[in-house]
Write an enzyme that holds these catalytic residues in place. Sequence first.
Site, PDB file in Angstrom:
ATOM      1  N   TYR A 135      -1.844   4.476  -9.550  1.00  0.00           N
ATOM      2  CA  TYR A 135      -1.038   3.224  -9.187  1.00  0.00           C
ATOM      3  C   TYR A 135      -0.107   4.032  -8.216  1.00  0.00           C
ATOM      4  O   TYR A 135       0.577   4.988  -8.552  1.00  0.00           O
ATOM      5  CB  TYR A 135      -0.562   2.663 -10.300  1.00  0.00           C
TER       6      TYR A 135
ATOM      7  N   GLU B 272       1.889  -2.315  -2.473  1.00  0.00           N
ATOM      8  CA  GLU B 272       1.618  -2.094  -3.750  1.00  0.00           C
ATOM      9  C   GLU B 272      -0.065  -1.575  -3.602  1.00  0.00           C
ATOM     10  O   GLU B 272      -0.879  -2.291  -3.091  1.00  0.00           O
ATOM     11  CB  GLU B 272       1.447  -3.198  -4.723  1.00  0.00           C
TER      12      GLU B 272
END
Length: 443
Positions: free
Chosen positions: A164, A252
Amino acid sequence: MLVKNGSQLAFIFLCPALFIPDFRSYAPARKSVSHLSIAIEKSARMNIHEYQAKELLGKFGIAIPQGIPAMSVAEAVEAAKQLPGPLYVVKSQIHAGGRGKGTFKELPEGSKGGVRLAKSLEEVEAHAKDMLGNTLVTIQTGDAGKQVNRLLVTDGVDIGKEYYLSMLVDRATGRVAMIASTEGGMSIEDVAHETPEKITTITIDPAEGFQPHHGRAVAFGLKLKGDLNKQAQVLARQLYDAFMALDCEMIEINPLAESDGKLLVLDTKMSFDSNALYRHPDVFALRDETEEDPAEIEASKYDLAYIKLDGDIGCMVNGAGLAMATMDIIKLNGMFPANFLDVGGGATTEKVTAAFKIILADPAVKGILVNIFGGIMKCDTIAEGIVAAAKEVNLSVPLVVRLEGTNVDLGKQILENSGLPIVSASDLGDAARKIVAEVKKLG
């Protein structure tokens, strides 16, 4: 608020994101807290689709698996033919997360979600038929869901490990924050709650800019070694460059995947500071209005800050702080606000009329409370707008108005002479009690 210190005043104008109100206390008035958070974000930023975000990141040299957008079943099949195969991924394109675990309203129970693997062109076609035109419900869309009008068909990737990586504005420090985690492919909120030690946050001073040690910190947070470590450092720099150059509010990447010794962006979200879009007409052109609330689109045409809620008392206020106080006191008196609407400090009669129409267009509204403190905004201007709008739309719900400030007596006189059944209030508490009482009279 008048600020004498020039540096403080400059800080307020440079950091508007710090003053975005928090609507989480109104969760009982909505079916979904996640849906509310999405609506709030849209009021302050512009979101784009995954395939558009990937195209933008690709311009900064970031590695993206080959993919082609499609607006029809035929286009989806043709897109797959242009990819290496034999494994494909068909992805619904909506402005919401959780697509893979989502469900389609129109499909039988147990059907697959909005992100599917396909091992043949026939499967690509079948998935496209299931998705396009149907309503996808995810954890972030609320029960209403969103209609899928676009797809992204990508080449399948052999995933070794998922990570991530994201960038956003850190309100606490006034810096850009880069967040890295070894736990990719799942909700970062869940990781933060269950295993916060697996999240690394690196803050970057915009005045200093991205430095080599920031890249090393990201690679360390992802626990990468060798060539992957070097790739992560380069990626971090590319991501920062994109974030700053495009005036992003958030980027993101989830997941960032390791595949055949390379780091690839498998899924990404991007949002932009709406106040800076005038500098990026190419980015603004990516806006998909079908993903937005029609009332919020209409409000944006008049530079109104509007967010629809699930209550029954419409609110029109000038100033976010006063709007929040108004919403609080409505809730304190036993009912819920139907919207957040800030007309701003320099509204014209036309702007106020538009605001009134937007509130009344919501069939859930059973009454309206107008709460105006006239500083820059004059009370007579508000009053003229209220009267004009009420007459134009044939007002059929109770209306309570509380005016205070510049030209307040003239404003009240305009309301009294309008011939409309407008209830005047002396203060905010009185206004809230009166509008709740008026609505309750209707049963």
